[in-house]
Design a protein around this motif. Structure first.
Motif, short mmCIF file in Angstrom:
data_model
loop_
_atom_site.label_atom_id
_atom_site.label_comp_id
_atom_site.label_asym_id
_atom_site.label_seq_id
_atom_site.Cartn_x
_atom_site.Cartn_y
_atom_site.Cartn_z
N VAL A 180 1.02 -1.27 0.08
CA VAL A 180 0.09 -0.03 -0.08
C VAL A 180 0.83 1.33 0.03
O VAL A 180 1.64 1.54 0.66
CB VAL A 180 -0.76 0.11 1.16
N ASN A 181 0.62 2.31 -0.78
CA ASN A 181 1.08 3.41 -0.90
C ASN A 181 0.63 4.35 0.57
O ASN A 181 -0.36 4.61 0.72
CB ASN A 181 0.72 4.43 -2.00
N PRO A 182 1.32 4.63 1.36
CA PRO A 182 1.04 5.08 2.79
C PRO A 182 0.69 6.62 2.64
O PRO A 182 0.10 7.16 3.53
CB PRO A 182 2.34 5.10 3.54
N ASP A 183 0.88 7.12 1.37
CA ASP A 183 0.38 8.63 1.12
C ASP A 183 -0.81 8.74 0.57
O ASP A 183 -1.34 9.83 0.51
CB ASP A 183 1.35 9.26 0.41
N GLU A 184 -1.69 7.77 0.35
CA GLU A 184 -3.02 7.65 -0.39
C GLU A 184 -4.07 6.80 0.71
O GLU A 184 -3.49 5.85 1.33
CB GLU A 184 -2.92 7.10 -1.70
N PRO A 185 -5.17 7.22 0.53
CA PRO A 185 -6.39 6.71 1.39
C PRO A 185 -6.18 4.98 0.87
O PRO A 185 -6.14 4.72 -0.13
CB PRO A 185 -7.55 7.27 0.93
N ALA A 186 -6.56 4.28 1.93
CA ALA A 186 -6.30 2.77 1.77
C ALA A 186 -7.47 1.96 2.59
O ALA A 186 -7.63 2.35 3.76
CB ALA A 186 -5.02 2.30 2.02
N ILE A 187 -8.18 1.20 1.94
CA ILE A 187 -9.44 0.36 2.50
C ILE A 187 -8.93 -1.10 2.76
O ILE A 187 -8.43 -1.49 1.49
CB ILE A 187 -10.59 0.62 2.08
N VAL A 266 -18.86 6.10 4.78
CA VAL A 266 -17.71 6.56 5.36
C VAL A 266 -17.00 7.43 4.35
O VAL A 266 -16.80 7.15 3.15
CB VAL A 266 -16.90 5.35 5.91
N GLU A 267 -16.43 8.46 5.00
CA GLU A 267 -15.54 9.43 4.02
C GLU A 267 -14.21 9.38 4.75
O GLU A 267 -13.99 9.29 5.94
CB GLU A 267 -15.89 10.78 4.25
N ILE A 268 -13.17 9.15 3.82
CA ILE A 268 -11.91 8.75 4.29
C ILE A 268 -10.80 9.83 3.86
O ILE A 268 -10.87 10.15 2.50
CB ILE A 268 -11.18 7.36 3.98
N GLU A 269 -9.72 10.09 4.60
CA GLU A 269 -8.64 11.17 3.97
C GLU A 269 -7.54 10.59 4.76
O GLU A 269 -7.68 10.25 6.17
CB GLU A 269 -9.11 12.50 4.36
#
Length: 406
Positions: A180-187, A266-269
């Motif tokens: 996973v790219n730690p700089d972008e939202p991830a689920i 859900v809203e993620i950032e």
């Protein structure tokens, strides 16, 4: 920030407590499930949802009928035509018996349709939405054979096998998290049982035995949200990261009659706590009415008067009447069913005559007061069946229950 609609456990094809609607040719219970599904779709279309995330068990069984497949596809198509990307995770009810056979959602992957993503294998998916990209790590239902070769289990106890599988699953989650790219939202989208989660009534429709996964395995820092499927009861399992079972969108049986049904928005950032809320879906009411007429001189009049106090219109109803053996011969089922005519369906009408000697299973309630599924499960436990034996027998029994209730 991307807004995600997370729903789960459709179980299209669950048609107990229903009858054929001559106008549509569909079961009335199938229409109940589709009505809830339509509500999900309409909400996504009307509320600026960026991604529709489904966490498994689209159908009741692994071989859905063409009608059930058509109704599911119609609603997915509406989302795609509105440019709403859809992620479909494969659950245990979607999985075939043989690894060489297609799963029930395989057609969407095979067609290579734009804006549809299928999580049939563990892996990372990049999804572009109207409000930014989202990374979705798929963790579909994983069988024991996925982790262990048969020869590896030789001589091991069930507890040792479970421990070995958990260790390998933990390694798999770590490997996926590292991608996973730690700089972008991830689920993380997972279809499994998390340790500490509260079961609803869905154990009665489970296929095979279950493996419980510790929360710590899934709680990786790179995940902003963990979307869970498999357990029908909506619940928050953990806060950091936010870990939620959306639950099913319609009630499967009376064990779920008091559970709210719906989905999660859900809203993620990245780097911020997600915001979320639960939206209830329209569901058919399931009412269980228990009447005790043992002290009544006219039991039929007492039943009629009591039933008149309940709002049973369009509900699926189960009625249990406790009476004396002498009163049982005076109860007229035909008349009682007439008083229940406003109900959508009478699932059961049962007369429980008082017994002086009641058979008990250990220190459990009397057999007369147990649901048949619970009675079977308690019997298997009393006979010291293994978990695998019990789940296999319960699976066969469930097919008989469904036939009887249909």
């Amino acid at each position: 920030m991307p807004r995600i609609l997370h729903f789960s456990d459709l179980h299209i094809g669950t048609e107990n407590y229903g009858r054929l609607n001559p106008e549509t040719g569909l079961s009335t219970r199938l229409e109940d499930f589709l009505r809830a599904f339509d509500f999900v779709v309409e909400y996504a279309l009307d509320n600026d949802v960026d991604l529709v995330l489904f966490t498994g068990d689209a159908f009741k069984n692994r071989d859905p009928s063409p009608t059930h497949q058509r109704e599911f596809a119609r609603r997915i198509r509406r989302l795609i035509e509105a440019d709403k990307p859809v992620f479909l995770l494969v659950g245990n009810h979607d999985m075939p018996n043989s690894p060489t056979r297609a799963h029930s959602l395989d057609i969407y992957d095979t067609l290579g349709l734009d804006r549809i993503y299928v999580g049939a294998k563990p892996g990372l998916h990049y999804i572009n939405t109207a409000h930014g990209s989202v990374q979705v790590v798929a963790l579909p239902w994983l069988t024991r054979s996925r982790f262990l070769a048969r020869e590896e289990t030789h001589g091991l106890s069930p507890e040792e096998i479970d421990r070995l599988i958990r260790d390998r699953l933990e390694q798999l989650v770590y490997m996926l998290a590292n991608q996973v790219n730690p700089d972008e939202p991830a689920i993380l989208a997972a279809h499994l049982t998390v340790e500490g989660a509260e079961w609803g009534a869905e154990r009665s429709v489970m296929l095979g035995s279950d493996l419980t996964i510790p929360k710590s395995v899934l709680a990786q820092e790179v995940f902003d949200y963990v979307a869970l499927g498999h357990i029908h009861k909506h619940q928050v399992v953990a806060q950091r990261p936010l870990m939620i079972y959306a639950g099913s969108i319609e009630r499967i049986d009376f064990g779920e009659r008091n559970d709210p049904k719906g989905f999660v928005v859900v809203e993620i950032e990245r780097g911020k706590p997600p915001t979320w809320h639960f939206v209830e879906t329209p569901t058919r009411r399931l009412m269980e009415i228990t009447l005790d007429v043992r002290a009544e001189p006219d039991p039929m009049l007492a039943i009629q008067s009591a039933l008149a106090t309940y709002d049973i219109a369009d509900a699926i109803v189960k009625v249990v009447v406790h009476c004396t053996p002498e009163q049982a011969s005076l109860l007229i089922e035909r008349d009682i069913r007439t008083w229940l005519k406003d109900a959508a369906y009478v699932a059961a009408l049962r007369f429980e005559a008082e017994r002086t000697n009641r058979l008990r299973l250990g220190d459990a309630a009397t057999i007369a007061d147990l649901d048949p599924r619970d009675a079977l499960r308690r019997y298997f436990e009393a006979q010291k069946y293994t978990r695998e034996e019990s789940e296999r027998l319960l699976q066969y029994a469930e097919e008989l229950f469904q036939e009887e209730e249909a």
